[in-house]
Design an enzyme around this catalytic site. Structure first.
Site, PDB file in Angstrom:
ATOM      1  N   LYS A 203       1.252   3.565 -11.033  1.00 39.06           N
ATOM      2  CA  LYS A 203       2.073   4.614 -11.226  1.00 39.06           C
ATOM      3  C   LYS A 203       3.288   4.596 -10.100  1.00 39.06           C
ATOM      4  O   LYS A 203       2.682   4.869  -8.940  1.00 39.06           O
ATOM      5  CB  LYS A 203       1.475   5.848 -11.055  1.00 39.06           C
ATOM      6  CG  LYS A 203       2.224   7.114 -11.838  1.00 39.06           C
ATOM      7  CD  LYS A 203       1.836   8.297 -11.281  1.00 39.06           C
ATOM      8  CE  LYS A 203       2.421   8.903 -10.114  1.00 39.06           C
ATOM      9  NZ  LYS A 203       3.916   8.921  -9.911  1.00 39.06           N
ATOM     10  N   GLU A 278      -3.871   4.143   1.847  1.00 44.98           N
ATOM     11  CA  GLU A 278      -2.849   4.126   3.151  1.00 44.98           C
ATOM     12  C   GLU A 278      -2.133   5.466   3.188  1.00 44.98           C
ATOM     13  O   GLU A 278      -1.210   5.661   2.519  1.00 44.98           O
ATOM     14  CB  GLU A 278      -2.095   2.678   2.840  1.00 44.98           C
ATOM     15  CG  GLU A 278      -1.593   2.119   4.209  1.00 44.98           C
ATOM     16  CD  GLU A 278      -0.062   2.632   4.294  1.00 44.98           C
ATOM     17  OE1 GLU A 278      -0.056   3.506   5.102  1.00 44.98           O
ATOM     18  OE2 GLU A 278       0.800   2.000   3.850  1.00 44.98           O
ATOM     19  N   CYS A 312       5.798   4.653   7.016  1.00 46.84           N
ATOM     20  CA  CYS A 312       4.510   5.394   7.445  1.00 46.84           C
ATOM     21  C   CYS A 312       4.293   4.877   8.903  1.00 46.84           C
ATOM     22  O   CYS A 312       3.743   5.679   9.689  1.00 46.84           O
ATOM     23  CB  CYS A 312       3.285   4.973   6.502  1.00 46.84           C
ATOM     24  SG  CYS A 312       3.242   3.353   5.992  1.00 46.84           S
ATOM     25  N   GLU A 409       3.815  14.277  10.715  1.00 41.41           N
ATOM     26  CA  GLU A 409       4.575  13.436  10.097  1.00 41.41           C
ATOM     27  C   GLU A 409       5.924  13.832   9.581  1.00 41.41           C
ATOM     28  O   GLU A 409       5.876  14.650   8.598  1.00 41.41           O
ATOM     29  CB  GLU A 409       3.965  12.562   9.191  1.00 41.41           C
ATOM     30  CG  GLU A 409       4.726  11.248   8.567  1.00 41.41           C
ATOM     31  CD  GLU A 409       3.896  10.465   7.691  1.00 41.41           C
ATOM     32  OE1 GLU A 409       3.182  10.937   6.731  1.00 41.41           O
ATOM     33  OE2 GLU A 409       3.878   9.244   7.923  1.00 41.41           O
TER      34      GLU A 409
END
Ligand code: ADP
Length: 505
Positions: A203, A278, A312, A409
């Protein structure tokens, strides 16, 4: 028009082959066939450089998820894939990699239009990265092995046992990927799973579904059997959540935000699926006093501004020794001010827009929160006046550890810079985060680097570089940056179950 509003160039027209591809009817790949979503629902895809709709894709619903799971299950239980000679699986994955290579220019263009990154970056990072990843993992198909072992099982006089451990594919895998490197993330997920004989439902992110659909076309062309790879476009909260909850799936592999990773863990626990995650990061860039200032300026700018900061492992917290802080930050400010923003297909562009309006607003919101909490913006700090989702490369100073811009973040081109005096102080600051994905240390003092490396809680520590990844180098996070590791041998372990066999002989 856009050139009137700002100095951002207009997006050049895509090639005719890419226009033809993105103009195709919205469809899902299920059991080797392109089919419409049962509901007939579709989702819009936008060009982040202009904010205009460029394509529509199918929105997979629960019934489509059921169909894809049934196809993947049949391909796993009775189809040719897990039973195929490993060398034949290897050859098919190589064929797919060759097809990616043949269509590299087209993929780079699709990725640029869909995500906003420059075509140039896509052509040197994303597309060859995906191709190489399939090639690397193809090689593992023929290298799966087990072990035999001695046992000391007593109580059966005279009995002897032959005992061994075999590795078997985990089964049907759902793979949910993000929008920052859409093709490469699809490769990171599909390649190891396919190498070991799993069947997959991929997906892609709703913001960037196009390259996965093109990859689906090549998967068919390569001759990978029906049902082995199914591709469902759709929303996270519906399509993604239905996959995670589905009892017919054995494993979920996810890359995305820590927030969604937690939801997935909880939902997958109901059926005890294997889960690898992750997740996010807030990676420190630690500059020791002896570091070469010019090298650091270039390296730290890349660490945060590569892919518009939507990485990331982006080096988003800069810690520089007090003696060189001003020089490093001045150099970085100058470098940031010179970065040319623009649409991805324009050759002069050095940094593209963010992926979506939502992401642009999120990043601008963070900058605002930093200002409100007393931080100073040295460079950038705003969006140019343009309909695309741009944010200027931004550097903030006068920040404190408790500020949101330091703790959370941002996933955009925003760097927070801080000074330090003592190594103990910077170790504490670098580790003062719920995340632990990456970190970099900049120094020519080998001894200092080696002393620092074990003290940094991160899945990858770079020295005098940042954001370097390789298919052979395990990748993943400490703490809330994830569970498990991708790449290398460990990725093979992640997609296999161990079976102990104990035979009375
Ligand atoms: P971001 O916040 O950076 O957009 P997300 O973690 O939301 O990243 O998205 C990463 C991937 O996870 C996307 O493919 C998205 O559709 C999917 N996703 C989002 N929410 C869910 C959910 N509740 N369940 C499963 N998948 C989800």
């Amino acid at each position: 028009m856009s050139t009137v509003l700002s100095d951002i160039a207009a997006q050049p027209a895509p090639s005719s082959s890419v226009r033809a591809f993105i103009g195709k009817k919205p469809r899902l790949l299920i059991n080797g066939e392109w089919v419409e979503a049962r509901s007939g629902k579709t989702l819009a895809v936008f060009d982040p450089a202009t904010g205009s709709e460029i394509a529509r894709v199918a929105e997979a619903g629960v019934e489509d998820v059921d169909r894809a799971v049934a196809a993947a299950r049949a391909a796993f239980e009775s189809g040719p894939w897990p039973e195929m000679l490993p060398a034949a699986r290897e050859a098919l994955l190589w064929r797919l990699a060759d097809l990616i290579e043949q269509h590299a220019a087209e993929f780079a263009e699709i990725e640029s239009l869909d995500n906003g990154k420059t075509r140039f970056m896509a052509s040197i990072v994303d597309v060859p990265g995906a191709r190489n990843y399939f090639r690397y993992m193809a090689g593992w198909a023929t290298k799966i092995e087990g072990t035999t072992m001695q046992t000391s099982i007593g109580g059966v006089p005279g009995a002897k046992f032959h005992t061994y451990v075999a590795r078997e594919p985990v089964g049907v895998v759902a793979q949910i990927v993000p929008w920052n490197f859409p093709l490469a993330m699809a490769a990171w997920k599909l390649a190891p799973a396919l190498a070991v004989g799993c069947t997959c439902i991929l997906k892609p992110a709703e913001q960037t579904p196009l390259s996965a659909l093109r990859l689906g076309e090549l998967i068919r062309e390569a001759g990978i059997p029906p049902g082995v790879v199914n591709i469902l476009t759709g929303l996270g909260e519906t399509t993604g959540a239905a996959l995670v909850a589905h009892p017919g799936i054995d494993k979920i592999a996810f890359t995305g935000s820590t927030e969604v990773g937690k939801l997935i863990s909880k939902s997958a626990a109901d059926t005890v699926k294997r889960v690898s995650l992750e997740l996010g990061g807030k990676s420190p860039v630690i500059v020791l006093p002896d570091a070469d200032v010019n090298g650091v300026v270039g390296g730290a700018a890349n660490a945060i501004f590569f892919n518009s900061g939507q990485v990331c492992t982006a080096g988003s917290r800069l810690y520089v020794h007090r003696t060189i802080f001003d020089r490093v930050v001045e150099g970085l400010s100058a470098a940031a001010g010179e970065i040319r923003l623009g649409p991805g297909l324009d050759q002069a562009t050095q940094m593209g827009p963010l992926v979506s309006k939502e992401q642009q607003e999120r990043v601008l919101g963070y900058i605002e929160s930093g200002r409100k909490q007393g931080a100073a913006v040295l460079t950038g700090g705003e969006a140019p006046s343009h309909p695309g989702y741009f944010v200027k490369p931004t550097i903030m100073v006068n920040v404190r550890p408790e500020m949101r811009v330091v703790r959370e973040e941002i996933f955009g081109p925003v760097l927070v810079a801080q000074r330090f005096d003592q190594l103990d102080e910077v170790v504490k600051a670098a580790n003062d985060s719920p995340y632990g994905l990456g970190a970099s240390i900049w120094t020519n003092n080998l001894s200092a680097a080696h002393r620092l490396i074990p003290r940094i809680k991160a899945g990858t520590v770079w020295v005098n570089c940042h954001n370097m990844v390789d298919p052979n180098m395990p990748f993943g996070g400490f703490k809330q940056s994830g569970v498990g590791r991708e790449h290398g041998r460990v990725a093979i372990d992640m997609y296999t179950e161990l079976k102990s066999v104990c035979m009375l002989v």
